[in-house]
Write a protein that holds these residues in place. Structure first.
Motif, mmCIF file in Angstrom:
data_model
loop_
_atom_site.group_PDB
_atom_site.id
_atom_site.type_symbol
_atom_site.label_atom_id
_atom_site.label_comp_id
_atom_site.label_asym_id
_atom_site.label_seq_id
_atom_site.Cartn_x
_atom_site.Cartn_y
_atom_site.Cartn_z
ATOM 1 N N GLN A 113 0.817 -1.218 0.000
ATOM 2 C CA GLN A 113 0.000 0.000 0.000
ATOM 3 C C GLN A 113 0.852 1.270 0.000
ATOM 4 O OE1 GLN A 113 -3.315 -0.535 -0.533
ATOM 5 N NE2 GLN A 113 -2.469 -2.604 -0.568
ATOM 6 N N LEU A 114 2.138 1.138 0.254
ATOM 7 C CA LEU A 114 3.012 2.304 0.306
ATOM 8 C C LEU A 114 3.217 2.897 -1.088
ATOM 9 C CD1 LEU A 114 5.863 0.974 2.657
ATOM 10 C CD2 LEU A 114 3.919 2.425 3.283
ATOM 11 N N SER A 115 3.490 4.181 -1.125
ATOM 12 C CA SER A 115 3.834 4.832 -2.394
ATOM 13 C C SER A 115 5.241 4.394 -2.788
ATOM 14 C CB SER A 115 3.806 6.351 -2.234
ATOM 15 O OG SER A 115 4.873 6.772 -1.392
ATOM 16 N N ARG A 116 5.605 4.647 -4.016
ATOM 17 C CA ARG A 116 6.952 4.307 -4.490
ATOM 18 C C ARG A 116 8.003 4.970 -3.591
ATOM 19 N NH1 ARG A 116 10.425 1.575 -8.336
ATOM 20 N NH2 ARG A 116 12.382 2.670 -8.017
ATOM 21 N N ARG A 117 7.797 6.231 -3.291
ATOM 22 C CA ARG A 117 8.759 6.977 -2.462
ATOM 23 C C ARG A 117 8.874 6.358 -1.062
ATOM 24 N NH1 ARG A 117 11.214 11.820 -3.094
ATOM 25 N NH2 ARG A 117 11.807 12.948 -1.223
ATOM 26 N N GLU A 118 7.749 5.982 -0.482
ATOM 27 C CA GLU A 118 7.764 5.360 0.842
ATOM 28 C C GLU A 118 8.482 4.015 0.804
ATOM 29 O OE1 GLU A 118 3.647 7.114 2.797
ATOM 30 O OE2 GLU A 118 3.513 5.474 1.333
ATOM 31 N N LYS A 119 8.269 3.249 -0.266
ATOM 32 C CA LYS A 119 8.968 1.960 -0.410
ATOM 33 C C LYS A 119 10.464 2.183 -0.551
ATOM 34 C CE LYS A 119 5.180 -0.498 -2.609
ATOM 35 N NZ LYS A 119 4.686 -1.089 -3.855
ATOM 36 N N GLU A 120 10.857 3.174 -1.330
ATOM 37 C CA GLU A 120 12.276 3.479 -1.494
ATOM 38 C C GLU A 120 12.906 3.846 -0.160
ATOM 39 O OE1 GLU A 120 12.221 6.554 -4.454
ATOM 40 O OE2 GLU A 120 12.277 5.118 -6.115
ATOM 41 N N ARG A 121 12.191 4.602 0.634
ATOM 42 C CA ARG A 121 12.675 4.990 1.965
ATOM 43 C C ARG A 121 12.821 3.743 2.845
ATOM 44 N NH1 ARG A 121 8.815 8.842 3.352
ATOM 45 N NH2 ARG A 121 9.766 10.146 1.769
ATOM 46 N N LEU A 122 11.839 2.850 2.801
ATOM 47 C CA LEU A 122 11.851 1.631 3.602
ATOM 48 C C LEU A 122 13.063 0.765 3.265
ATOM 49 C CD1 LEU A 122 10.364 -0.397 5.549
ATOM 50 C CD2 LEU A 122 9.347 -1.354 3.478
ATOM 51 N N VAL A 123 13.339 0.591 1.998
ATOM 52 C CA VAL A 123 14.394 -0.343 1.589
ATOM 53 C C VAL A 123 15.758 0.322 1.441
ATOM 54 C CG1 VAL A 123 12.687 -1.808 0.452
ATOM 55 C CG2 VAL A 123 13.994 -0.178 -0.913
ATOM 56 N N GLY A 124 15.827 1.636 1.667
ATOM 57 C CA GLY A 124 17.087 2.330 1.615
ATOM 58 C C GLY A 124 17.548 2.725 0.226
ATOM 59 N N LEU A 125 16.602 2.856 -0.699
ATOM 60 C CA LEU A 125 16.928 3.262 -2.069
ATOM 61 C C LEU A 125 16.598 4.720 -2.332
ATOM 62 C CD1 LEU A 125 15.588 0.209 -4.110
ATOM 63 C CD2 LEU A 125 17.962 0.751 -3.568
ATOM 64 N N GLU A 126 16.197 5.418 -1.284
ATOM 65 C CA GLU A 126 15.774 6.806 -1.458
ATOM 66 C C GLU A 126 16.896 7.642 -2.036
ATOM 67 O OE1 GLU A 126 13.418 10.116 1.156
ATOM 68 O OE2 GLU A 126 14.801 8.790 2.184
ATOM 69 N N THR A 127 16.567 8.386 -3.053
ATOM 70 C CA THR A 127 17.545 9.277 -3.669
ATOM 71 C C THR A 127 17.235 10.702 -3.249
ATOM 72 O OG1 THR A 127 16.172 9.473 -5.656
ATOM 73 C CG2 THR A 127 17.891 7.804 -5.674
ATOM 74 N N SER A 128 18.254 11.505 -3.143
ATOM 75 C CA SER A 128 18.021 12.904 -2.779
ATOM 76 C C SER A 128 17.627 13.697 -4.004
ATOM 77 C CB SER A 128 19.264 13.496 -2.122
ATOM 78 O OG SER A 128 20.372 13.326 -2.966
ATOM 79 N N ASP A 129 16.603 14.505 -3.860
ATOM 80 C CA ASP A 129 16.097 15.284 -4.992
ATOM 81 C C ASP A 129 16.783 16.628 -5.078
ATOM 82 O OD1 ASP A 129 14.409 13.233 -5.460
ATOM 83 O OD2 ASP A 129 12.663 14.161 -4.521
#
Length: 86
Positions: A70-86
């Motif tokens: 149910q998470l958004s793509r951004r939330e999933k990226e944050r969860l798995v540590g793939l978040e990129t800085s914008d």
């Protein structure tokens, strides 16, 4: 056996994220990588395991799988540590 239910997130070759549930994480990731996993991942190999959590019960794992889906793509990226800085 305790902790034999796993929720996992794969990063597919196209950059998409796939969330699933299994009782044998290594086998399941190999199935996805071989094109024998979920229909979604078949045309998106190779896949890479980027995140997993283990649970003692199937119901707890399945509930968590649903939450992650149910998470958004951004939330999933944050969860798995793939978040990129914008």
């Amino acid at each position: 056996m305790a902790d034999d239910h796993a929720v996992y997130v794969l990063e597919c070759a196209d950059g998409s994220l796939y969330t699933g549930y299994t009782t044998d994480l290594e086998r399941r990731v190999a199935e996805h990588d071989d094109g024998d996993g979920a229909k979604y991942t078949r045309g998106r190999t190779p896949v890479e395991l980027v995140y997993h959590e283990r649970y003692e019960s199937r119901s707890a794992a399945m509930s968590r799988e649903y939450e992650i889906k149910q998470l958004s793509r951004r939330e999933k990226e944050r969860l798995v540590g793939l978040e990129t800085s914008d």
